[in-house]
Motif scaffolding. Sequence first.
Motif, PDB file in Angstrom:
ATOM      1  N   GLU A   1     -70.981  -1.890 -47.892  1.00 11.68           N
ATOM      2  CA  GLU A   1     -72.425  -1.584 -48.653  1.00 11.68           C
ATOM      3  C   GLU A   1     -72.480  -2.492 -50.027  1.00 11.68           C
ATOM      4  O   GLU A   1     -71.151  -2.272 -50.931  1.00 11.68           O
ATOM      5  CB  GLU A   1     -73.565  -0.355 -48.782  1.00 11.68           C
ATOM      6  CG  GLU A   1     -74.672  -0.737 -49.507  1.00 11.68           C
ATOM      7  CD  GLU A   1     -75.646   1.018 -49.401  1.00 11.68           C
ATOM      8  OE1 GLU A   1     -74.777   1.842 -49.457  1.00 11.68           O
ATOM      9  OE2 GLU A   1     -76.750   0.771 -49.839  1.00 11.68           O
TER      10      GLU A   1
ATOM     11  N   PHE B   1     -75.629  -4.930 -46.626  1.00 12.09           N
ATOM     12  CA  PHE B   1     -74.322  -4.471 -46.034  1.00 12.09           C
ATOM     13  C   PHE B   1     -73.524  -5.327 -45.180  1.00 12.09           C
ATOM     14  O   PHE B   1     -73.902  -6.777 -44.958  1.00 12.09           O
ATOM     15  CB  PHE B   1     -74.576  -3.872 -45.035  1.00 12.09           C
ATOM     16  CG  PHE B   1     -75.575  -2.398 -44.793  1.00 12.09           C
ATOM     17  CD1 PHE B   1     -74.005  -1.461 -45.436  1.00 12.09           C
ATOM     18  CD2 PHE B   1     -76.263  -2.108 -45.399  1.00 12.09           C
ATOM     19  CE1 PHE B   1     -75.407  -0.395 -45.977  1.00 12.09           C
ATOM     20  CE2 PHE B   1     -77.212  -0.332 -45.674  1.00 12.09           C
ATOM     21  CZ  PHE B   1     -76.608   0.338 -46.170  1.00 12.09           C
TER      22      PHE B   1
ATOM     23  N   HIS C   1     -70.915   5.244 -44.265  1.00 13.74           N
ATOM     24  CA  HIS C   1     -70.463   4.109 -44.988  1.00 13.74           C
ATOM     25  C   HIS C   1     -69.991   4.213 -46.719  1.00 13.74           C
ATOM     26  O   HIS C   1     -69.967   4.982 -47.133  1.00 13.74           O
ATOM     27  CB  HIS C   1     -72.068   2.782 -45.543  1.00 13.74           C
ATOM     28  CG  HIS C   1     -72.813   3.602 -46.345  1.00 13.74           C
ATOM     29  ND1 HIS C   1     -74.115   3.738 -45.628  1.00 13.74           N
ATOM     30  CD2 HIS C   1     -73.079   2.876 -47.364  1.00 13.74           C
ATOM     31  CE1 HIS C   1     -74.430   4.112 -46.599  1.00 13.74           C
ATOM     32  NE2 HIS C   1     -74.243   3.752 -47.681  1.00 13.74           N
TER      33      HIS C   1
ATOM     34  N   HIS D   1     -71.177   4.825 -54.107  1.00  7.90           N
ATOM     35  CA  HIS D   1     -71.277   6.086 -53.743  1.00  7.90           C
ATOM     36  C   HIS D   1     -70.597   5.955 -52.488  1.00  7.90           C
ATOM     37  O   HIS D   1     -70.775   4.715 -51.461  1.00  7.90           O
ATOM     38  CB  HIS D   1     -73.224   6.468 -53.197  1.00  7.90           C
ATOM     39  CG  HIS D   1     -74.051   5.363 -52.502  1.00  7.90           C
ATOM     40  ND1 HIS D   1     -74.590   3.972 -53.048  1.00  7.90           N
ATOM     41  CD2 HIS D   1     -74.096   5.090 -51.308  1.00  7.90           C
ATOM     42  CE1 HIS D   1     -75.430   3.455 -51.961  1.00  7.90           C
ATOM     43  NE2 HIS D   1     -75.678   4.424 -50.996  1.00  7.90           N
TER      44      HIS D   1
ATOM     45  N   GLU E   1     -74.337   9.945 -50.824  1.00 10.18           N
ATOM     46  CA  GLU E   1     -75.428   9.523 -50.385  1.00 10.18           C
ATOM     47  C   GLU E   1     -75.743   9.824 -48.796  1.00 10.18           C
ATOM     48  O   GLU E   1     -75.422   9.587 -48.340  1.00 10.18           O
ATOM     49  CB  GLU E   1     -75.608   7.768 -50.152  1.00 10.18           C
ATOM     50  CG  GLU E   1     -77.435   7.000 -49.725  1.00 10.18           C
ATOM     51  CD  GLU E   1     -76.792   5.919 -49.636  1.00 10.18           C
ATOM     52  OE1 GLU E   1     -77.780   5.568 -50.335  1.00 10.18           O
ATOM     53  OE2 GLU E   1     -76.232   5.252 -48.555  1.00 10.18           O
TER      54      GLU E   1
HETATM   55 CO    CO Z   1     -75.840   2.953 -49.418  1.00  7.68          CO
END
Ligand code: CO
Length: 136
Positions: free
Chosen positions: A127, A115, A78, A7, A54
């Motif tokens: 991540e 992370f 991220h 994601h 996300e």
């Molecule tokens: Co995430």
Amino acid sequence: MLTKVHHVGIVVKSADEALKFYRDALGLAVTADRVIEDQGVRGILLQIGQSEIELLEPTRDDTGVARFLASRGEGMHHICFESDDVDRELEAARAKGIQLIDEKPRPGLAGMICFLHPKSNHGVLVEFATPLPGGH
Ligand code: CO
């Protein structure tokens, strides 16, 4: 082994407002929507093919996501790579001298996650996630 982009994480002021775009305008299906108390966020996953978006809305002010929103505003936060073994991925990163944020994997919206620090990743917060069997 890293297998795909799981994601892309996006920080938003209001998840309900953001859903008007990602769910209602784009037509993406919500696959998870919950408050993660220890991270101080409401997290929402929306499916797009084999990957997800996300959305992260801070639920209190003392978290990294809240500070990100305050200093940089809404936007991309991220990228998450899926792995079949997040523990091994984290150990491999540690062994290569990559700066870590998490010393060990922890439960997150996408499964067991960790992370890596953006300083080690050309400015991108990375991540790793290993989804839990049968869910997110
Ligand atoms: Co995430």
